[in-house]
Design a protein around this motif. Structure first.
Motif, PDB file in Angstrom:
ATOM      1  N   CYS A  17      36.573 -21.624   7.158  1.00  0.00           N
ATOM      2  CA  CYS A  17      36.875 -22.889   6.488  1.00  0.00           C
ATOM      3  C   CYS A  17      36.219 -24.012   7.275  1.00  0.00           C
ATOM      4  O   CYS A  17      36.354 -24.083   8.495  1.00  0.00           O
ATOM      5  CB  CYS A  17      38.384 -23.101   6.434  1.00  0.00           C
ATOM      6  SG  CYS A  17      38.877 -24.666   5.690  1.00  0.00           S
ATOM      7  N   SER A  68      42.307 -19.640   4.120  1.00  0.00           N
ATOM      8  CA  SER A  68      41.515 -18.486   4.539  1.00  0.00           C
ATOM      9  C   SER A  68      40.424 -18.958   5.491  1.00  0.00           C
ATOM     10  O   SER A  68      40.158 -20.151   5.614  1.00  0.00           O
ATOM     11  CB  SER A  68      40.909 -17.762   3.334  1.00  0.00           C
ATOM     12  OG  SER A  68      39.940 -18.568   2.703  1.00  0.00           O
ATOM     13  N   TYR A 108      22.956 -24.431   0.359  1.00  0.00           N
ATOM     14  CA  TYR A 108      24.230 -24.740  -0.284  1.00  0.00           C
ATOM     15  C   TYR A 108      25.098 -25.602   0.639  1.00  0.00           C
ATOM     16  O   TYR A 108      25.685 -26.596   0.210  1.00  0.00           O
ATOM     17  CB  TYR A 108      24.964 -23.448  -0.656  1.00  0.00           C
ATOM     18  CG  TYR A 108      26.343 -23.685  -1.217  1.00  0.00           C
ATOM     19  CD1 TYR A 108      26.515 -24.014  -2.555  1.00  0.00           C
ATOM     20  CD2 TYR A 108      27.478 -23.589  -0.411  1.00  0.00           C
ATOM     21  CE1 TYR A 108      27.782 -24.244  -3.076  1.00  0.00           C
ATOM     22  CE2 TYR A 108      28.742 -23.818  -0.917  1.00  0.00           C
ATOM     23  CZ  TYR A 108      28.883 -24.148  -2.247  1.00  0.00           C
ATOM     24  OH  TYR A 108      30.133 -24.381  -2.757  1.00  0.00           O
ATOM     25  N   GLU A 156      26.461 -29.417  -0.066  1.00  0.00           N
ATOM     26  CA  GLU A 156      27.886 -29.724  -0.102  1.00  0.00           C
ATOM     27  C   GLU A 156      28.317 -30.659   1.032  1.00  0.00           C
ATOM     28  O   GLU A 156      29.148 -31.540   0.834  1.00  0.00           O
ATOM     29  CB  GLU A 156      28.711 -28.429  -0.035  1.00  0.00           C
ATOM     30  CG  GLU A 156      28.553 -27.550  -1.248  1.00  0.00           C
ATOM     31  CD  GLU A 156      29.061 -28.200  -2.528  1.00  0.00           C
ATOM     32  OE1 GLU A 156      30.161 -28.775  -2.527  1.00  0.00           O
ATOM     33  OE2 GLU A 156      28.329 -28.137  -3.545  1.00  0.00           O
ATOM     34  N   LEU A 159      35.738 -26.749   2.826  1.00  0.00           N
ATOM     35  CA  LEU A 159      34.816 -25.825   2.173  1.00  0.00           C
ATOM     36  C   LEU A 159      35.139 -24.412   2.642  1.00  0.00           C
ATOM     37  O   LEU A 159      35.226 -24.164   3.841  1.00  0.00           O
ATOM     38  CB  LEU A 159      33.377 -26.198   2.542  1.00  0.00           C
ATOM     39  CG  LEU A 159      32.263 -25.361   1.953  1.00  0.00           C
ATOM     40  CD1 LEU A 159      32.156 -25.629   0.454  1.00  0.00           C
ATOM     41  CD2 LEU A 159      30.945 -25.699   2.618  1.00  0.00           C
ATOM     42  N   TYR A 160      35.335 -23.528   1.696  1.00  0.00           N
ATOM     43  CA  TYR A 160      35.612 -22.129   2.009  1.00  0.00           C
ATOM     44  C   TYR A 160      34.440 -21.211   1.666  1.00  0.00           C
ATOM     45  O   TYR A 160      34.444 -20.047   2.024  1.00  0.00           O
ATOM     46  CB  TYR A 160      36.849 -21.647   1.238  1.00  0.00           C
ATOM     47  CG  TYR A 160      38.139 -22.248   1.714  1.00  0.00           C
ATOM     48  CD1 TYR A 160      38.763 -21.767   2.856  1.00  0.00           C
ATOM     49  CD2 TYR A 160      38.744 -23.296   1.030  1.00  0.00           C
ATOM     50  CE1 TYR A 160      39.959 -22.307   3.306  1.00  0.00           C
ATOM     51  CE2 TYR A 160      39.943 -23.842   1.466  1.00  0.00           C
ATOM     52  CZ  TYR A 160      40.543 -23.343   2.603  1.00  0.00           C
ATOM     53  OH  TYR A 160      41.724 -23.881   3.040  1.00  0.00           O
ATOM     54  N   THR A 161      33.455 -21.730   0.952  1.00  0.00           N
ATOM     55  CA  THR A 161      32.335 -20.919   0.489  1.00  0.00           C
ATOM     56  C   THR A 161      31.083 -21.249   1.292  1.00  0.00           C
ATOM     57  O   THR A 161      30.679 -22.401   1.365  1.00  0.00           O
ATOM     58  CB  THR A 161      32.078 -21.199  -1.003  1.00  0.00           C
ATOM     59  OG1 THR A 161      33.302 -21.040  -1.709  1.00  0.00           O
ATOM     60  CG2 THR A 161      31.046 -20.255  -1.563  1.00  0.00           C
ATOM     61  N   PHE A 162      30.475 -20.234   1.865  1.00  0.00           N
ATOM     62  CA  PHE A 162      29.280 -20.397   2.687  1.00  0.00           C
ATOM     63  C   PHE A 162      28.169 -19.523   2.106  1.00  0.00           C
ATOM     64  O   PHE A 162      27.789 -18.519   2.688  1.00  0.00           O
ATOM     65  CB  PHE A 162      29.575 -19.978   4.134  1.00  0.00           C
ATOM     66  CG  PHE A 162      30.556 -20.870   4.835  1.00  0.00           C
ATOM     67  CD1 PHE A 162      30.126 -21.774   5.784  1.00  0.00           C
ATOM     68  CD2 PHE A 162      31.911 -20.818   4.546  1.00  0.00           C
ATOM     69  CE1 PHE A 162      31.026 -22.608   6.440  1.00  0.00           C
ATOM     70  CE2 PHE A 162      32.820 -21.637   5.188  1.00  0.00           C
ATOM     71  CZ  PHE A 162      32.373 -22.530   6.143  1.00  0.00           C
ATOM     72  N   HIS A 163      27.663 -19.923   0.928  1.00  0.00           N
ATOM     73  CA  HIS A 163      26.636 -19.125   0.246  1.00  0.00           C
ATOM     74  C   HIS A 163      25.338 -19.035   1.038  1.00  0.00           C
ATOM     75  O   HIS A 163      24.784 -17.954   1.198  1.00  0.00           O
ATOM     76  CB  HIS A 163      26.306 -19.725  -1.130  1.00  0.00           C
ATOM     77  CG  HIS A 163      27.427 -19.646  -2.106  1.00  0.00           C
ATOM     78  ND1 HIS A 163      27.892 -18.466  -2.617  1.00  0.00           N
ATOM     79  CD2 HIS A 163      28.177 -20.616  -2.672  1.00  0.00           C
ATOM     80  CE1 HIS A 163      28.877 -18.704  -3.450  1.00  0.00           C
ATOM     81  NE2 HIS A 163      29.082 -20.002  -3.508  1.00  0.00           N
ATOM     82  N   ALA A 195      28.776 -17.345   8.731  1.00  0.00           N
ATOM     83  CA  ALA A 195      28.931 -18.789   8.536  1.00  0.00           C
ATOM     84  C   ALA A 195      28.604 -19.547   9.818  1.00  0.00           C
ATOM     85  O   ALA A 195      27.953 -20.598   9.778  1.00  0.00           O
ATOM     86  CB  ALA A 195      30.351 -19.105   8.075  1.00  0.00           C
ATOM     87  N   THR A 220      32.458 -12.465   7.869  1.00  0.00           N
ATOM     88  CA  THR A 220      31.944 -13.619   7.122  1.00  0.00           C
ATOM     89  C   THR A 220      31.898 -14.854   8.008  1.00  0.00           C
ATOM     90  O   THR A 220      30.992 -15.676   7.894  1.00  0.00           O
ATOM     91  CB  THR A 220      32.821 -13.880   5.880  1.00  0.00           C
ATOM     92  OG1 THR A 220      32.899 -12.683   5.111  1.00  0.00           O
ATOM     93  CG2 THR A 220      32.245 -14.988   5.021  1.00  0.00           C
TER      94      THR A 220
END
Length: 84
Positions: free
Chosen positions: A53, A50, A74, A78, A66-70, A15, A11
């Protein structure tokens, strides 16, 4: 902005490509990269839970993470306020 990642994380690789695309589009380097496996004390001190990041610092103070990399859109939504 500091991109905290691990070379063993799939992931994180996805990212990283998104962040590289954003830098190329903006024609500016915006992100520093930190290999979490080489800096465990820093990761623990900054409470990174996690990877990947993305951490936003302003004048040495943590403002956002930010932990989410859609997707690239997005991320731009953000992180947009911090990219200018």
């Amino acid at each position: 902005m500091v991109f905290v990642n691990s070379p063993f994380c799939g992931t994180c690789k996805v990212a990283r490509r998104m962040l590289e695309y954003i830098e190329e589009t903006l024609e500016q380097d915006k992100f520093y990269e930190l290999n979490a496996t080489l800096a465990p004390d820093w990761v623990q001190a900054h409470e990174v839970t996690s990877v990947p990041c993305l951490m936003v610092f302003r004048q040495g103070e943590l403002k956002d993470r930010l932990y989410t990399f859609h997707s690239v859109p997005y991320l731009l939504k953000e992180m947009g306020p911090y990219l200018v």
